[in-house]
Design a protein around this motif. Structure first.
Motif, mmCIF file in Angstrom:
data_model
loop_
_atom_site.group_PDB
_atom_site.id
_atom_site.type_symbol
_atom_site.label_atom_id
_atom_site.label_comp_id
_atom_site.label_asym_id
_atom_site.label_seq_id
_atom_site.Cartn_x
_atom_site.Cartn_y
_atom_site.Cartn_z
ATOM 1 N N ILE A 189 6.609 -33.163 1.754
ATOM 2 C CA ILE A 189 7.791 -32.347 2.083
ATOM 3 C C ILE A 189 7.764 -31.860 3.530
ATOM 4 N N ALA A 190 6.588 -31.910 4.159
ATOM 5 C CA ALA A 190 6.465 -31.525 5.571
ATOM 6 C C ALA A 190 5.174 -32.111 6.105
ATOM 7 N N SER A 191 5.177 -32.539 7.365
ATOM 8 C CA SER A 191 3.951 -33.056 7.983
ATOM 9 C C SER A 191 4.015 -32.844 9.488
ATOM 10 N N GLN A 192 2.810 -32.806 10.082
ATOM 11 C CA GLN A 192 2.716 -32.634 11.532
ATOM 12 C C GLN A 192 1.455 -33.323 12.017
ATOM 13 N N GLN A 193 1.593 -34.184 13.021
ATOM 14 C CA GLN A 193 0.435 -34.840 13.616
ATOM 15 C C GLN A 193 -0.046 -34.011 14.792
#
Length: 144
Positions: free
Chosen positions: A137-141
C-alpha cells in the motif's frame, strides 16, 4: 413521594448518552504493524525508538488509526565461511501510509536478496514497504 416524570426522562436520556459515548470509545480499535525479519524500526512519526543492541528487535507495534511515518533500516547479519561474519545495515528509510482502524499491516523490505553479494548492494538502497493482505500500500526506496 412520587418521582417527577420529567426528571426521570432527563436522567434516562443522560444515561443513554453517556452509554453511547462509552460504546463509541470502546469500539475505537487499534492498528497492528508486524515487522518482517532483517528490519530495525528506528522511529515512528519522528519519535525515535531506543533499543539496546542486546534486546531482540521489536516485531509488533500497536498504533492508533491514521497516517503514520515509519522509519527503519535494513539490518542483517550474514554468516560467512570459517567463523567470519558481516553485518549489513542500511541508512534510514521512511515510508508514510494511512493505516485503518482494526487492521493488520506488515512492514517489509521489498526484494531482499538472500545472496550475500547481492545483499551488500541492496543495503546501499533498500526499499521499505507497508503491506496489507499481500498488497503493497506504500513503499519508499532509500536515496543513494
Amino acid at each position: 413521594m412520587k418521582p417527577n416524570a420529567s426528571l426521570l426522562k432527563k436522567l434516562t436520556i443522560s444515561t443513554l448518552l453517556i452509554g453511547a459515548g462509552s460504546v463509541s470509545m470502546l469500539s475505537h480499535a487499534e492498528v497492528t504493524l508486524l515487522v518482517d525479519d532483517h528490519i530495525k524500526v528506528t522511529a515512528i512519526n519522528g519519535q525515535e525508538l531506543q533499543q539496546s543492541a542486546f534486546q531482540p528487535l521489536t516485531k509488533k507495534f500497536t498504533l492508533q488509526p491514521g497516517q503514520h511515518a515509519i522509519t527503519a533500516k535494513y539490518d542483517r547479519l550474514y554468516d560467512l565461511r570459517r567463523d567470519e561474519h558481516d553485518y549489513l545495515r542500511s541508512g534510514n528509510v521512511s515510508v508514510v501510509a494511512e493505516l485503518a482502524d482494526n487492521q493488520t499491516y506488515r512492514l517489509i523490505m521489498l526484494n531482499q536478496p538472500e545472496d550475500y553479494k547481492a545483499a551488500k548492494e541492496y543495503a546501499k538502497q533498500p526499499t521499505l514497504a507497508i503491506q496489507q493482505n499481500g498488497t503493497v500500500i506504500a513503499s519508499q526506496q532509500a536515496m543513494a
